[in-house]
Each structure stands twice: as C-alpha cells, then as structure tokens.
Design an enzyme around this catalytic site. Structure first.
Site, short mmCIF file in Angstrom:
data_model
loop_
_atom_site.label_atom_id
_atom_site.label_comp_id
_atom_site.label_asym_id
_atom_site.label_seq_id
_atom_site.Cartn_x
_atom_site.Cartn_y
_atom_site.Cartn_z
N SER A 72 0.82 -1.21 0.00
CA SER A 72 0.00 0.00 0.00
C SER A 72 0.85 1.25 0.00
O SER A 72 0.33 2.34 -0.21
CB SER A 72 -0.86 0.04 1.26
N HIS A 91 -1.22 -2.68 -7.10
CA HIS A 91 -1.93 -2.38 -5.86
C HIS A 91 -3.43 -2.56 -6.06
O HIS A 91 -4.11 -1.69 -6.62
CB HIS A 91 -1.58 -0.94 -5.42
N GLU A 114 -4.06 0.06 -8.97
CA GLU A 114 -3.07 1.12 -9.15
C GLU A 114 -1.76 0.43 -9.58
O GLU A 114 -1.35 -0.53 -8.93
CB GLU A 114 -2.90 1.81 -7.78
N ASN A 146 -3.59 5.86 -1.28
CA ASN A 146 -3.33 5.92 0.16
C ASN A 146 -2.65 7.21 0.60
O ASN A 146 -2.72 7.58 1.77
CB ASN A 146 -2.54 4.69 0.60
N1 LIG Z 1 -6.04 -4.30 3.78
C1 LIG Z 1 -6.20 -3.48 2.78
O1 LIG Z 1 -7.23 -2.78 2.67
C2 LIG Z 1 -5.16 -3.43 1.69
C3 LIG Z 1 -5.48 -2.83 0.47
C4 LIG Z 1 -4.51 -2.82 -0.55
C5 LIG Z 1 -3.26 -3.37 -0.31
N2 LIG Z 1 -2.97 -3.92 0.91
C6 LIG Z 1 -1.62 -4.49 1.11
O2 LIG Z 1 -1.69 -5.89 0.92
C7 LIG Z 1 -0.71 -6.53 1.75
C8 LIG Z 1 -1.42 -7.55 2.62
O3 LIG Z 1 -2.40 -6.91 3.42
P1 LIG Z 1 -3.61 -7.73 4.08
O4 LIG Z 1 -4.61 -6.72 4.50
O5 LIG Z 1 -3.99 -8.87 3.21
O6 LIG Z 1 -2.86 -8.30 5.40
P2 LIG Z 1 -3.24 -9.59 6.28
O7 LIG Z 1 -2.69 -9.32 7.63
O8 LIG Z 1 -4.70 -9.91 6.13
O9 LIG Z 1 -2.45 -10.79 5.56
C9 LIG Z 1 -1.05 -10.86 5.49
C10 LIG Z 1 -0.67 -12.33 5.31
O10 LIG Z 1 0.74 -12.40 5.04
C11 LIG Z 1 1.21 -13.59 5.66
N3 LIG Z 1 2.66 -13.53 5.80
C12 LIG Z 1 3.40 -12.81 6.67
N4 LIG Z 1 4.72 -13.07 6.48
C13 LIG Z 1 4.80 -13.97 5.46
C14 LIG Z 1 5.88 -14.63 4.80
N5 LIG Z 1 7.14 -14.41 5.18
N6 LIG Z 1 5.60 -15.47 3.80
C15 LIG Z 1 4.32 -15.70 3.43
N7 LIG Z 1 3.25 -15.11 4.01
C16 LIG Z 1 3.50 -14.25 5.01
C17 LIG Z 1 0.47 -13.64 6.99
O11 LIG Z 1 0.51 -14.93 7.54
C18 LIG Z 1 -0.93 -13.20 6.56
O12 LIG Z 1 -1.73 -14.31 6.21
C19 LIG Z 1 -0.01 -5.41 2.53
O13 LIG Z 1 1.15 -5.05 1.84
C20 LIG Z 1 -1.05 -4.30 2.50
O14 LIG Z 1 -0.47 -3.00 2.64
C21 LIG Z 1 -3.90 -3.98 1.91
#
Ligand SMILES: NC(=O)c1ccc[n+]([C@@H]2O[C@H](COP(=O)([O-])OP(=O)(O)OC[C@H]3O[C@@H](n4cnc5c(N)ncnc54)[C@H](O)[C@@H]3O)[C@@H](O)[C@H]2O)c1
Length: 309
Positions: free
Chosen positions: A137, A158, A170, A208
């Site tokens: 993000s 993104h 994005e 963001n």
């Molecule tokens: N939540 C949102 O609204 C949103 C929107 C766009 C982008 N993002 C981005 O997407 C990414 C994930 O966010 P999310 O909301 O899905 O988080 P989340 O906490 O729901 O999921 C993250 C996952 O990554 C896994 N993980 C951690 N370390 C790891 C590793 N070394 N190898 C493999 N898996 C691993 C965790 O076990 C978890 O299941 C982030 O970079 C976030 O900024 C989030």
C-alpha cells in the site's frame, strides 16, 4: 508467448513486447491475497498461493468459497464457474511451489523487513522470465525491486479491498521497471476486469497518499474529542457522501496497515503533517487491528458492531 502492443497513444513508437501471463503465484493469503486468488482463478488463471501459516491458507480457501457463493447468490457467476475456479487454486507453504509461475504477486504483511525477506527467499525459485509485483500500500517499489535479482521485471500492482468488488488497480513503476512488464501487468489487470491508474513511486502512491491521512485525521478528531466514533463516521457518510465512515473504513483496511502507511508517509516525506495519531498507535499496540481481529474502532463481537470508545 508474447504479444506486440503499440506503445504510445498514436502508435508511432516502436511496438513493445508484453510477455503473456498465464499462471499466477501469490505470497500471503490474508484478506488481499485471497481476494487476488479469487479474481485470478475466476479469470481462468491457475493460481498457487503460499503463506507461512497453514491456517491462513485454510481460512483463505474458506473465504474464497464463501465470497464466490455470494456471487452465485447475486447471479454474477454460476456454480460451475465457482467449482472450476476453486479447482484452479493450489496452496502450500514452500516458495519452490512458485517455480513455474509467470507472475508472482506478494501480498504479505505491510512491513518492509517482511517483504525483503520474502523476495530474497523467493527469487532463487523463480524462472528467469518470471515477473514480480508487490501489492504494498505504501512501500517504495524501487527499494523492494533492488533486493530482487530482477528489478526490471518488478512492479507495484496495488489491488483495492475487497478485491472481487473494487474496480481499481493502481500500477506503480519502480525506477528500473521495463515497459514490457508494465504492459503485461496492465493487460493482466484488464483481464481481471479492473481499470488501472498509474502512479509514480512516491510514498503511498495516489490512493493511500490521500485516503490514509484522512483516516489519521479522523482518529485525531476522536483523540481530541471533536466527535465520538459514531458522530465522526456519520458526519463523513452523510456530510461528504462517503459510502463508509473513516473509522469504519480503517477497521476494514486493518489498523496495523493504516499505521504502517502513516509511518511510511512520515518517514518518506519528512513532514510532520503525516505523524501517526497516538490513539491509532495505541489501538495497534492493543492488537485491535479492526475487522480481521474482531475489534478495532468497533467491536465486531456484537451485532450491530458497537463503538469501542
Ligand atoms: N487491507 C487493505 O485494505 C489493503 C489494500 C490494498 C493493499 N494492501 C496491502 O496488501 C498486503 C497484505 O495486506 P492484508 O490486508 O492482506 O494483510 P493480512 O494481515 O490480512 O495478511 C497478510 C498475510 O501475510 C502472511 N505472511 C506474513 N509473512 C509472510 C511470509 N514471510 N511469507 C508468506 N506469508 C506471510 C500472513 O501470515 C498473513 O496471512 C499489505 O502489503 C497491505 O499493505 C492492503
């Protein structure tokens, strides 16, 4: 296989080879990873999704099936399409499973050290032609690309949350990203039924950069007692015509992710206007990350969810 696509609106520049993407790898099976798997599988692409936590993979598959059932209920897809899509998704905990993927998107926890370790561990398993993206993000695509063995084939892709519903992707070029990679990822986004906006590689990109400081300001309004949780959300829903209030939205995104984004903005732009609100920090320290942990600005153990302050 690759396609020749005319670069430039007038088609006067040399055509650019855009490598085809016919198989997808995903690292991280959280709320974003499972959404990306969902839309790719429905678009007919074989998907391999890995996570360090096997239980995250189980939850992800259950979430995908539930969300597809919802789409069946709305007559957006058929039962046959759901079954075929679910059969296209393989899961596991080993990076070696991603060796055959044309394109791998990382969607793990929003922490730079976590992502750096993933790319270092992942790259030796990838085929030389594989392209690589982060769904980050906010973190610099150029800096993440630099820890890989293929900065030219590295890009920011993104997706928005929830991925099956939101129309935008994005796309962020790092300084080294080559044009074929950009074209291939743009074409993939279109195949997934998404529209694209291109952002330069500055902290938090476009969505963001604008959205999360607004959320942080809403937390300040709560912290300073300008309004309570319901007042702030109602004010922005009805007064600014936002579909969700900022605190409700923060819970939806994840407060840990919101805080990480504010920290990236604060560090990357060195401007005090991006300082994270201490109340946001406190919620994260409490482990109250929002919907994904059952409690944030609202308590989701109650129906309807009740404000936590
Ligand atoms: N939540 C949102 O609204 C949103 C929107 C766009 C982008 N993002 C981005 O997407 C990414 C994930 O966010 P999310 O909301 O899905 O988080 P989340 O906490 O729901 O999921 C993250 C996952 O990554 C896994 N993980 C951690 N370390 C790891 C590793 N070394 N190898 C493999 N898996 C691993 C965790 O076990 C978890 O299941 C982030 O970079 C976030 O900024 C989030």
């Amino acid at each position: 296989m690759s396609l020749r696509i005319a670069a430039g609106a007038e088609g006067l520049e040399a055509p650019v080879e855009a490598p085809a993407i016919e198989s997808i790898g995903i690292v991280g099976a959280g709320q974003m990873g499972n959404g990306i798997a969902h839309v790719c599988a429905l678009a007919g692409l074989p998907v391999t999704m890995i996570d360090i936590r096997p239980e995250a993979l189980e939850t992800a598959m259950a979430t995908i099936a539930r969300n597809m059932d919802r789409q069946i209920g709305r007559k957006l897809i058929t039962e046959e399409e759901r079954d075929a899509a679910l059969a296209r998704i393989a899961t596991g905990t080993d990076y070696a499973l991603l060796g055959g993927a044309d394109f791998v998107v990382e969607a793990a926890t929003e922490r730079e050290s976590v992502k750096v370790e993933i790319f270092k561990a992942l790259c030796p398993h990838l085929k030389p032609s594989a392209m690589l993206a982060s769904n980050t993000s906010s973190i610099s695509i150029t800096r993440l690309a630099a820890v890989t063995d293929r900065p030219a084939k590295f890009i920011g892709m993104h997706f928005m949350n929830p991925v099956p519903v939101m129309k935008l992707v994005e796309i962020i070029r790092g300084i080294a990203t080559d044009e074929p990679t950009f074209r291939a990822v743009e074409r993939l986004a279109h195949r997934l039924g998404k529209q694209t906006a291109t952002a330069e590689d500055f902290p938090a990109f476009i969505v963001n950069r604008i959205l999360v400081p607004m959320i942080n300001e809403a937390v300040y309004a709560l912290y300073e007692g300008v309004g309570d949780i319901r007042s702030i959300d109602t004010a922005m829903k009805l007064g600014a015509n936002h579909p969700m209030g900022p605190l409700e939205l923060a819970d939806f995104i994840g407060l840990d992710t919101c805080l990480s984004i504010m920290q990236v903005l604060y560090d990357g732009l060195s401007d005090s206007k991006y300082r994270p609100c201490p109340l946001l920090v406190k919620y994260v320290e409490a482990g109250w990350y929002g919907r994904k942990t059952g409690k944030g600005f609202y308590d989701y153990g109650q129906d309807p969810p009740a404000p936590t302050r």
